[in-house]
Design an enzyme around this catalytic site. Structure first.
Site, mmCIF file in Angstrom:
data_model
loop_
_atom_site.group_PDB
_atom_site.id
_atom_site.type_symbol
_atom_site.label_atom_id
_atom_site.label_comp_id
_atom_site.label_asym_id
_atom_site.label_seq_id
_atom_site.Cartn_x
_atom_site.Cartn_y
_atom_site.Cartn_z
ATOM 1 N N HIS A 161 0.827 -1.206 0.000
ATOM 2 C CA HIS A 161 0.000 0.000 0.000
ATOM 3 C C HIS A 161 0.865 1.262 0.000
ATOM 4 C CE1 HIS A 161 -3.234 -2.727 0.860
ATOM 5 N NE2 HIS A 161 -2.715 -3.081 2.024
ATOM 6 N N HIS A 206 -7.211 -4.541 -0.822
ATOM 7 C CA HIS A 206 -6.544 -5.795 -1.174
ATOM 8 C C HIS A 206 -7.274 -6.466 -2.332
ATOM 9 C CE1 HIS A 206 -6.176 -5.040 3.173
ATOM 10 N NE2 HIS A 206 -4.900 -5.273 2.943
#
Lengths: 330, 330
Positions: free
Chosen positions: A56, A218
């Site tokens: 991320h 995700h």
């Protein structure tokens, strides 16, 4: 899927070596996977510690520095860090004023940060926690009980980080971090799936000509799939989804966040559409951030995060910050 | 290829509206496509003007602000801006101290900036020019005579911008910008092709399992294609290609640049490999920048730019800068 890597097993360690060489103002413990601001612990100041699965970036390591996080713990890709990392981080940054854990609401992260908090307190470190669950798209998924934590994490890092920098006590820093979460909402869309190094291929199947509305960071499923929409239509859907949950009565902080593979050219155009919808709904933006801040590897898409900000939160937002990914006023 | 846009025809205008709303410190003329720092013209200071085709964001608009560019002119995607934009930009920022055009070496850009310089001088604006041609991969292509201009453009913007900020005369600002180009070299690799909004599909065909070594920032062919390589092998190839042309005798500035769709996690890992090769070759990095700065829409890949920096150049590199994409010391 081609990737700019050696082997999947060393991706996180390789990235940490690269961060260490790029940012001498950070102390990067590659072996134990902890990123700490070099001048920690800072006397008399509460220290923010966050972390989560890798993939991320710049979240969370890119937000370590004066005015934001004291330390970050990167896990394997899309996998929670372990309690030992969090404990090491807490011990490295605690000045005696206590540590605030900022935790995105995913089952593994919550469990591990809770365990780390217990261990830290056994070692005499005072710990408080802010749980970030801003994603309005879905409740309860395979990854989490309740809502997922996404873009508002950046707002918590910045605003609670500035409060800590002012020397406020742990309970006040926790309180303002919690206030940010309560007043925030996010919604994400995916135009393509992302591929993890371990799998080497897309983590979910998104047919050509369709997009995923309400996707998680995700690649978790969102609310629905639809045939591809225009930037205007996506902005309408995303903003109205957030406003269906959050009803700001005052000016907002706005984050228009790229998921990783969406060109900045497109992201700025999308931002123009987000501004149009907000204006149509009577919402005024006090501060704006456009860029790739909370990404999902090579996913194409974007997310919108709003936070209803009071005067104090705006003042803390504007306070100086000096990190690899966010920097102003210094 | 799915894109976060309305229609191809309005992509650049939409992005400029989004930039205007995100950056109140800039004046964005959406209709005429000129981005100007709001406090221009700055009395007594030389003003840097650059520009080129869109699709390389944050280059050039993201580098407008104190310490870098006074103005930028975005063309259509991968298409030179027109002389009228450059003339408008020059007129908006000239304080009487003159304007430096920073031009990437592509046929259209060179012709149009030359024409704009003539027009500006007819209007009494003193103009000098720095041509950036740092890409060591190929000479003479369908896009350009000589070498292509890529990552070193950022170095020229920053270092010549700082020289202008110090109040140096036009000829000195031009000289130092030219020195940066002479001492710079770049090499890029593509793991995937990019797709322009107008075409809606990849601009070139890169088979699965192969990469393009020496690719240009518009997807122009490089030196060769090979079966997919590791990050380590790519770093060896890219750095040795640059060092085959540039033989730095002192410390270098290093830019490890993402092409757009490569995750920051991978880019940091690639940076670690670039540092390894440089150390093996005896090259010391004085300053490092890792991130997406000179992109090619949604291309996956990276480029390496080195610049042999003397003391003066390092001092100018470290000088304060405040732009959307690069910010420090203020």
């Amino acid at each position: 899927m081609k990737m700019l890597i050696n082997v999947a097993e060393t991706v996180v360690a390789d990235a940490l070596r690269g961060m260490a060489a790029a940012h001498p103002e950070l102390t990067v413990d590659v072996e134990n996977r902890v990123i700490v601001r070099r001048d920690a612990p800072v006397a008399g100041k509460v220290a923010l510690v966050s972390g989560g699965g890798s993939g991320h970036e710049p979240l969370h390591g890119g937000f370590v520095g004066p005015g934001m996080l004291a330390a970050a713990c990167p896990g394997e890709v899309f996998t929670s860090p372990v309690p030992d990392q969090m404990l090491r981080a807490a011990a490295a940054v605690d000045s005696g004023a206590g540590v605030l854990f900022v935790v995105k609401n995913y089952t593994g992260d919550v469990l591990n940060f809770d365990m780390a908090a217990e261990l830290a307190e056994e070692e005499g470190i005072q710990v408080a926690k802010v749980l970030v669950d801003d994603d309005v798209a879905v409740r309860d998924s395979t990854f989490t009980a309740g809502r997922r934590g996404t873009g508002a994490t950046l707002f918590v890092h910045k605003i609670a980080g500035a409060a800590a920098d002012e020397g406020r006590p742990l309970e006040q820093v926790r309180e303002i971090g919690h206030r940010v979460v309560e007043r925030s909402g996010s919604f994400g869309v995916a135009l393509s799936a992302c591929s993890t190094p371990a799998k080497g291929s897309p983590t979910f199947d998104l047919p050509p000509g369709e997009l995923e509305l309400g996707v998680g960071i995700h690649g978790e499923p969102g609310r629905e799939r639809r045939p591809m929409m225009t930037s205007r239509e996506i902005a309408d859907y995303a903003v109205d989804s957030v406003l269906g949950d959050l009803r700001p009565r005052g000016p907002v902080l706005l984050l228009v966040n790229g998921m990783g593979a969406t060109p900045l050219l497109e992201l700025y155009g999308f931002h123009a559409e987000v501004q149009r919808v907000l204006a149509e709904r009577g919402v005024v933006t006090a501060r704006v951030l456009v860029g790739n801040y909370v990404t999902s590897l090579d996913m194409a898409g974007a997310s919108v995060t709003l936070c209803e900000a009071d005067e104090e939160m705006l003042r803390l937002w504007d306070a100086p910050v000096r990190t690899p990914a966010l920097r102003w006023g210094v």
